[in-house]
Design an enzyme around this catalytic site. Structure first.
Site, PDB file in Angstrom:
ATOM      1  N   ASN A 133       0.826  -1.298  -0.056  1.00 34.21           N
ATOM      2  CA  ASN A 133      -0.073   0.052   0.096  1.00 34.21           C
ATOM      3  C   ASN A 133       0.886   1.242  -0.046  1.00 34.21           C
ATOM      4  O   ASN A 133       0.358   2.399   0.121  1.00 34.21           O
ATOM      5  CB  ASN A 133      -0.908  -0.022   1.086  1.00 34.21           C
ATOM      6  CG  ASN A 133      -0.340   0.043   2.585  1.00 34.21           C
ATOM      7  OD1 ASN A 133       0.903   0.073   2.412  1.00 34.21           O
ATOM      8  ND2 ASN A 133      -0.981  -0.097   3.729  1.00 34.21           N
TER       9      ASN A 133
ATOM     10  N   GLU B 229       1.414   4.368   7.518  1.00 36.29           N
ATOM     11  CA  GLU B 229       0.718   3.908   6.634  1.00 36.29           C
ATOM     12  C   GLU B 229      -0.044   4.971   5.699  1.00 36.29           C
ATOM     13  O   GLU B 229       0.059   6.267   6.164  1.00 36.29           O
ATOM     14  CB  GLU B 229      -0.503   3.276   7.235  1.00 36.29           C
ATOM     15  CG  GLU B 229       0.059   2.006   7.934  1.00 36.29           C
ATOM     16  CD  GLU B 229       0.050   0.618   7.362  1.00 36.29           C
ATOM     17  OE1 GLU B 229       0.359   0.669   6.015  1.00 36.29           O
ATOM     18  OE2 GLU B 229      -0.042  -0.430   8.012  1.00 36.29           O
TER      19      GLU B 229
END
Ligand code: GLP
Length: 240
Positions: free
Chosen positions: A135, A142
């Protein structure tokens, strides 16, 4: 960003390892930023072999790792400290007192941010090695992480937990939180080498090169750094 396409993970490890060795040989007190995960293993294997074959001296080298799982102490076999000892530090003549991994028992962000102070006190990172999440995460930053982030306690996404489950006996054993150097901490490194191997990294690598810096793909912040080398195999480069 400088891009190097290699034929295999092994070749990628040699290219990255030689960049690290050049720095170690040419700097009196090198400070390295290191990563865990499967990606840097070929680099560490090459560094161990070269260090033994050529008696390379690591006694003046300081290292800082990017991240650690919250709740896992150094003796835990799945901790990143344990990984680093097994995959690199136990096999070279580095002084373990000069190797730093964020503390998995950190309780507050105030405590966590002291890691950045420690890095600064050693003169900052000369060369940071990075892998990349599917990702686009770097370290454990993140999607959505602020570009101004410093070392802190972070939540892992379900995608990352899923991706890292392969290292654990059971998916439920994967910690849900980590302590990670922030994006700002990473960008402070004077030079960055990012490695990516395999088709599962192709989308992240495509976005790294094609998107403007965006919080949705944390890796894209690297476009704002002036000394980044990206080493990819043909699968990871397949969408470029
Ligand atoms: C992990 C680590 C990252 C690593 C990435 C890729 O979650 N926190 O530092 O770069 O994910 O892992 P791998 O190299 O195993 O694909």
């Amino acid at each position: 960003m400088n891009k190097i396409i290699v034929k295999s993970e092994e070749e990628g490890g040699i290219v990255a390892g030689d960049i690290l060795l050049d720095l170690i040989k040419s700097t009196s007190k090198p400070v390295l930023g290191l990563a865990t995960g499967s990606t840097p293993i070929s680099t560490y294997k090459y560094l161990i072999k070269k260090s033994n074959d050529e008696s390379i001296d690591w006694s003046n080298v300081t290292t800082f790792n990017l991240d650690e799982y919250i709740g896992l102490g150094p003796e835990h076999k799945k901790s990143y400290r344990y990984f680093m000892n097994e995959e690199l530090f136990n096999h070279i003549n580095i002084n373990k007192d000069n190797t730093f991994v964020p503390d998995g028992h950190t309780k507050t962000n105030e405590e966590a941010s002291k890691y950045d102070d420690l890095i600064s006190s050693k003169g900052g990172i000369d060369l940071q090695v990075l892998g990349i999440g599917t990702n686009g995460h770097i370290g454990f930053n993140e999607p959505g992480t602020s570009f101004d982030s410093v070392t802190s306690i972070v939540d892992l996404t379900s995608e990352t937990i899923e991706a890292n489950a392969r290292f654990f006996d059971n998916k439920n054993d994967v910690p849900k939180k980590a302590i990670s150097m922030g994006l700002k901490s990473i960008m402070n490194a004077r030079k960055i080498v990012l490695l990516a191997f395999g088709k599962q990294k192709a989308e992240a690598i495509k976005n790294l090169f094609n998107l403007k810096p965006s919080l949705d793909w944390p890796c894209t912040i690297l476009n704002n750094h002036n000394d980044v080398t990206v080493i990819v195999d043909e699968d990871a480069a397949s969408l470029l």
